[in-house]
Motif scaffolding. Structure first.
Motif, PDB file in Angstrom:
ATOM      1  N   GLU A   1       0.838  -1.211   0.000  1.00 47.31           N
ATOM      2  CA  GLU A   1       0.000   0.000   0.000  1.00 47.31           C
ATOM      3  C   GLU A   1       0.865   1.250   0.000  1.00 47.31           C
ATOM      4  O   GLU A   1       0.556   2.221  -0.691  1.00 47.31           O
ATOM      5  CB  GLU A   1      -0.910   0.016   1.235  1.00 47.31           C
ATOM      6  CG  GLU A   1      -2.034  -0.967   1.207  1.00 47.31           C
ATOM      7  CD  GLU A   1      -2.829  -0.971   2.511  1.00 47.31           C
ATOM      8  OE1 GLU A   1      -2.255  -0.659   3.585  1.00 47.31           O
ATOM      9  OE2 GLU A   1      -4.022  -1.294   2.447  1.00 47.31           O
ATOM     10  N   LEU A   2       1.945   1.220   0.764  1.00 46.89           N
ATOM     11  CA  LEU A   2       2.843   2.372   0.816  1.00 46.89           C
ATOM     12  C   LEU A   2       3.485   2.646  -0.537  1.00 46.89           C
ATOM     13  O   LEU A   2       3.563   3.797  -0.975  1.00 46.89           O
ATOM     14  CB  LEU A   2       3.940   2.144   1.858  1.00 46.89           C
ATOM     15  CG  LEU A   2       3.682   2.661   3.251  1.00 46.89           C
ATOM     16  CD1 LEU A   2       4.811   2.266   4.183  1.00 46.89           C
ATOM     17  CD2 LEU A   2       3.491   4.142   3.268  1.00 46.89           C
ATOM     18  N   ILE A   3       3.943   1.591  -1.182  1.00 47.83           N
ATOM     19  CA  ILE A   3       4.578   1.752  -2.498  1.00 47.83           C
ATOM     20  C   ILE A   3       3.571   2.295  -3.506  1.00 47.83           C
ATOM     21  O   ILE A   3       3.883   3.212  -4.284  1.00 47.83           O
ATOM     22  CB  ILE A   3       5.191   0.414  -2.964  1.00 47.83           C
ATOM     23  CG1 ILE A   3       6.386   0.041  -2.077  1.00 47.83           C
ATOM     24  CG2 ILE A   3       5.607   0.492  -4.429  1.00 47.83           C
ATOM     25  CD1 ILE A   3       6.921  -1.344  -2.324  1.00 47.83           C
ATOM     26  N   LYS A   4       2.361   1.756  -3.481  1.00 49.06           N
ATOM     27  CA  LYS A   4       1.319   2.227  -4.404  1.00 49.06           C
ATOM     28  C   LYS A   4       0.981   3.698  -4.139  1.00 49.06           C
ATOM     29  O   LYS A   4       0.896   4.500  -5.071  1.00 49.06           O
ATOM     30  CB  LYS A   4       0.065   1.368  -4.253  1.00 49.06           C
ATOM     31  CG  LYS A   4      -1.051   1.751  -5.178  1.00 49.06           C
ATOM     32  CD  LYS A   4      -2.279   0.891  -4.959  1.00 49.06           C
ATOM     33  CE  LYS A   4      -3.418   1.390  -5.822  1.00 49.06           C
ATOM     34  NZ  LYS A   4      -4.677   0.765  -5.516  1.00 49.06           N
ATOM     35  N   ASN A   5       0.802   4.060  -2.863  1.00 49.06           N
ATOM     36  CA  ASN A   5       0.496   5.448  -2.518  1.00 49.06           C
ATOM     37  C   ASN A   5       1.653   6.381  -2.848  1.00 49.06           C
ATOM     38  O   ASN A   5       1.441   7.523  -3.247  1.00 49.06           O
ATOM     39  CB  ASN A   5       0.135   5.561  -1.035  1.00 49.06           C
ATOM     40  CG  ASN A   5      -1.236   5.024  -0.739  1.00 49.06           C
ATOM     41  OD1 ASN A   5      -2.069   4.893  -1.627  1.00 49.06           O
ATOM     42  ND2 ASN A   5      -1.484   4.694   0.507  1.00 49.06           N
ATOM     43  N   GLN A   6       2.873   5.890  -2.683  1.00 47.54           N
ATOM     44  CA  GLN A   6       4.042   6.714  -3.000  1.00 47.54           C
ATOM     45  C   GLN A   6       4.102   7.012  -4.500  1.00 47.54           C
ATOM     46  O   GLN A   6       4.342   8.149  -4.897  1.00 47.54           O
ATOM     47  CB  GLN A   6       5.319   6.011  -2.543  1.00 47.54           C
ATOM     48  CG  GLN A   6       6.559   6.849  -2.732  1.00 47.54           C
ATOM     49  CD  GLN A   6       7.816   6.103  -2.345  1.00 47.54           C
ATOM     50  OE1 GLN A   6       7.880   4.877  -2.470  1.00 47.54           O
ATOM     51  NE2 GLN A   6       8.813   6.835  -1.897  1.00 47.54           N
ATOM     52  N   LYS A   7       3.873   6.010  -5.320  1.00 49.47           N
ATOM     53  CA  LYS A   7       3.878   6.217  -6.770  1.00 49.47           C
ATOM     54  C   LYS A   7       2.770   7.182  -7.186  1.00 49.47           C
ATOM     55  O   LYS A   7       2.983   8.069  -8.016  1.00 49.47           O
ATOM     56  CB  LYS A   7       3.710   4.883  -7.499  1.00 49.47           C
ATOM     57  CG  LYS A   7       4.927   4.008  -7.451  1.00 49.47           C
ATOM     58  CD  LYS A   7       4.682   2.702  -8.181  1.00 49.47           C
ATOM     59  CE  LYS A   7       5.885   1.793  -8.077  1.00 49.47           C
ATOM     60  NZ  LYS A   7       5.673   0.520  -8.779  1.00 49.47           N
ATOM     61  N   THR A   8       1.598   7.014  -6.600  1.00 50.49           N
ATOM     62  CA  THR A   8       0.481   7.895  -6.919  1.00 50.49           C
ATOM     63  C   THR A   8       0.775   9.330  -6.500  1.00 50.49           C
ATOM     64  O   THR A   8       0.548  10.270  -7.269  1.00 50.49           O
ATOM     65  CB  THR A   8      -0.803   7.409  -6.215  1.00 50.49           C
ATOM     66  OG1 THR A   8      -1.060   6.065  -6.594  1.00 50.49           O
ATOM     67  CG2 THR A   8      -1.990   8.281  -6.569  1.00 50.49           C
ATOM     68  N   LEU A   9       1.319   9.503  -5.314  1.00 47.36           N
ATOM     69  CA  LEU A   9       1.616  10.839  -4.815  1.00 47.36           C
ATOM     70  C   LEU A   9       2.721  11.507  -5.619  1.00 47.36           C
ATOM     71  O   LEU A   9       2.682  12.716  -5.856  1.00 47.36           O
ATOM     72  CB  LEU A   9       1.986  10.781  -3.337  1.00 47.36           C
ATOM     73  CG  LEU A   9       2.026  12.104  -2.584  1.00 47.36           C
ATOM     74  CD1 LEU A   9       0.679  12.821  -2.705  1.00 47.36           C
ATOM     75  CD2 LEU A   9       2.369  11.892  -1.129  1.00 47.36           C
ATOM     76  N   LYS A  10       3.699  10.725  -6.077  1.00 52.53           N
ATOM     77  CA  LYS A  10       4.745  11.288  -6.936  1.00 52.53           C
ATOM     78  C   LYS A  10       4.143  11.827  -8.230  1.00 52.53           C
ATOM     79  O   LYS A  10       4.468  12.928  -8.668  1.00 52.53           O
ATOM     80  CB  LYS A  10       5.797  10.224  -7.274  1.00 52.53           C
ATOM     81  CG  LYS A  10       6.859  10.049  -6.256  1.00 52.53           C
ATOM     82  CD  LYS A  10       7.890   9.045  -6.746  1.00 52.53           C
ATOM     83  CE  LYS A  10       8.927   8.754  -5.704  1.00 52.53           C
ATOM     84  NZ  LYS A  10       9.916   7.758  -6.170  1.00 52.53           N
TER      85      LYS A  10
END
Length: 79
Positions: A12-21
């Motif tokens: 979830e963190l990796i997915k949210n990080q990519k989205t936020l980037k």
């Protein structure tokens, strides 16, 4: 105070990080265009209250960058 990112899974963190980037990149481009267009409008028509909008949106960018940094820190601590 408990960190909201520590409750998320790594995926979830990796997915949210990519989205936020992605959102940050788009937001920076739009904000830069707003600043540029505001400069043109100020020189052509003068100052108006709407010229403050790009400055008012800057805190959103800073909060997103802070969250991105916290996500990266949390991911690094899990490795």
């Amino acid at each position: 105070m408990k960190n909201k990112f520590s409750e998320m899974t790594t995926d979830e963190l990796i997915k949210n990080q990519k989205t936020l980037k992605t959102v940050n990149i788009i937001f920076i481009v739009v904000l830069a265009m707003l600043f540029f267009l505001n400069l043109i409008i100020v020189f052509l028509k003068g100052f108006s209250a709407l010229n403050v909008i790009p400055i008012a949106l800057l805190p959103i960018l800073f909060l997103n960058l802070k969250n991105l940094k916290e996500m990266k820190k949390e991911l690094d601590s899990r490795k």
